[in-house]
Design a protein around this motif. Structure first.
Motif, PDB file in Angstrom:
ATOM      1  N   LEU A   1       0.831  -1.080  -0.080  1.00 18.26           N
ATOM      2  CA  LEU A   1      -0.072   0.005  -0.019  1.00 18.26           C
ATOM      3  C   LEU A   1       0.767   1.227  -0.025  1.00 18.26           C
ATOM      4  O   LEU A   1       0.783   1.967  -0.799  1.00 18.26           O
TER       5      LEU A   1
ATOM      6  N   VAL B   1       2.632   1.665  -3.577  1.00 17.81           N
ATOM      7  CA  VAL B   1       1.537   1.785  -4.580  1.00 17.81           C
ATOM      8  C   VAL B   1       1.164   3.124  -4.421  1.00 17.81           C
ATOM      9  O   VAL B   1       1.027   4.099  -5.375  1.00 17.81           O
ATOM     10  N   GLY B   2       1.054   3.527  -3.073  1.00 16.81           N
ATOM     11  CA  GLY B   2       0.433   4.941  -3.003  1.00 16.81           C
ATOM     12  C   GLY B   2       1.676   6.004  -3.204  1.00 16.81           C
ATOM     13  O   GLY B   2       1.373   7.037  -3.814  1.00 16.81           O
TER      14      GLY B   2
ATOM     15  N   GLN C   1       3.530   5.570  -5.865  1.00 13.42           N
ATOM     16  CA  GLN C   1       3.474   5.302  -7.178  1.00 13.42           C
ATOM     17  C   GLN C   1       4.999   4.685  -7.710  1.00 13.42           C
ATOM     18  O   GLN C   1       5.393   5.187  -8.739  1.00 13.42           O
TER      19      GLN C   1
ATOM     20  N   GLU D   1       3.135  -0.761  -9.406  1.00 16.49           N
ATOM     21  CA  GLU D   1       1.567  -0.821  -9.624  1.00 16.49           C
ATOM     22  C   GLU D   1       1.415  -2.201  -9.781  1.00 16.49           C
ATOM     23  O   GLU D   1       2.318  -3.096 -10.664  1.00 16.49           O
TER      24      GLU D   1
ATOM     25  N   ARG E   1      -4.744  -7.905 -11.095  1.00 15.36           N
ATOM     26  CA  ARG E   1      -5.005  -8.201  -9.578  1.00 15.36           C
ATOM     27  C   ARG E   1      -6.579  -8.417  -9.434  1.00 15.36           C
ATOM     28  O   ARG E   1      -7.270  -8.072 -10.297  1.00 15.36           O
TER      29      ARG E   1
ATOM     30  N   PRO F   1      -9.924  -5.157  -9.040  1.00 15.41           N
ATOM     31  CA  PRO F   1      -9.084  -3.953  -9.067  1.00 15.41           C
ATOM     32  C   PRO F   1      -9.920  -2.647  -8.966  1.00 15.41           C
ATOM     33  O   PRO F   1      -9.067  -1.647  -8.478  1.00 15.41           O
ATOM     34  N   ARG F   2     -11.228  -2.437  -8.983  1.00 16.14           N
ATOM     35  CA  ARG F   2     -11.898  -1.315  -8.295  1.00 16.14           C
ATOM     36  C   ARG F   2     -12.004  -0.809  -6.745  1.00 16.14           C
ATOM     37  O   ARG F   2     -12.101  -0.190  -6.599  1.00 16.14           O
TER      38      ARG F   2
ATOM     39  N   SER G   1      -5.923  -1.565  -4.755  1.00 13.20           N
ATOM     40  CA  SER G   1      -4.857  -0.922  -5.615  1.00 13.20           C
ATOM     41  C   SER G   1      -3.563  -1.923  -5.504  1.00 13.20           C
ATOM     42  O   SER G   1      -2.559  -1.869  -6.147  1.00 13.20           O
ATOM     43  N   ILE G   2      -3.647  -2.861  -4.697  1.00 13.47           N
ATOM     44  CA  ILE G   2      -2.535  -3.977  -4.270  1.00 13.47           C
ATOM     45  C   ILE G   2      -3.307  -5.412  -4.851  1.00 13.47           C
ATOM     46  O   ILE G   2      -4.197  -5.442  -4.757  1.00 13.47           O
ATOM     47  N   ASN G   3      -2.304  -6.501  -5.145  1.00 12.86           N
ATOM     48  CA  ASN G   3      -2.541  -7.679  -5.412  1.00 12.86           C
ATOM     49  C   ASN G   3      -2.955  -8.503  -4.159  1.00 12.86           C
ATOM     50  O   ASN G   3      -2.017  -8.907  -3.382  1.00 12.86           O
TER      51      ASN G   3
END
Length: 120
Positions: free
Chosen positions: A13, A16-17, A19, A22, A26, A29-30, A33-35
């Motif tokens: 998290l 990914v936050g 950036q 990514e 996954r 996905p909606r 944001s992570i797998n």
């Protein structure tokens, strides 16, 4: 395994936050944001195997396993990129992965050793 899942989830998290990377492929996905499949299934299975291996060796064996697995992780990461499961931004250096897993596995190993002492 719970500690590994929590650490893995929060680290994913965070990165990914920021950036730094990514997960194009996954679950849900909606929503995520992570797998989450990796952090809830893959990582605990990996940690179970890791703990099984380090429980059978002395401290130098543990250090060797941690070092060897940490060296392998950038290779697996690069392979995941080729397969399209993982994308890094141009600032990412795969040495981050090596040192990150070195620290992560050291923490997991130390926690496991601490738990072993508490149960004796």
């Amino acid at each position: 395994m719970m500690l590994a899942s929590l650490l893995g989830t929060y680290l994913d998290l965070f990165f990914v936050g920021k950036q730094m990377y990514e997960f194009p492929v996954r679950l849900l996905p909606r929503i995520f944001s992570i797998n989450i499949a990796f952090t809830l299934i893959g990582l605990p299975v990996f940690v179970m195997i890791f703990i099984s291996c380090i429980s059978k060796v002395n401290k130098w064996g543990r250090a060797g396993i941690i070092f060897f697995v940490s060296l392998l992780m950038p290779i697996f990461e690069k392979f995941a990129e080729v397969l399209g499961f993982f994308v890094h931004n141009e600032q990412w250096n795969h040495l981050y992965t090596f040192f990150g897993y070195l620290l992560f596995l050291t923490i997991i190993s130390a926690f496991y050793q601490w738990l072993e002492k508490q149960t004796r």
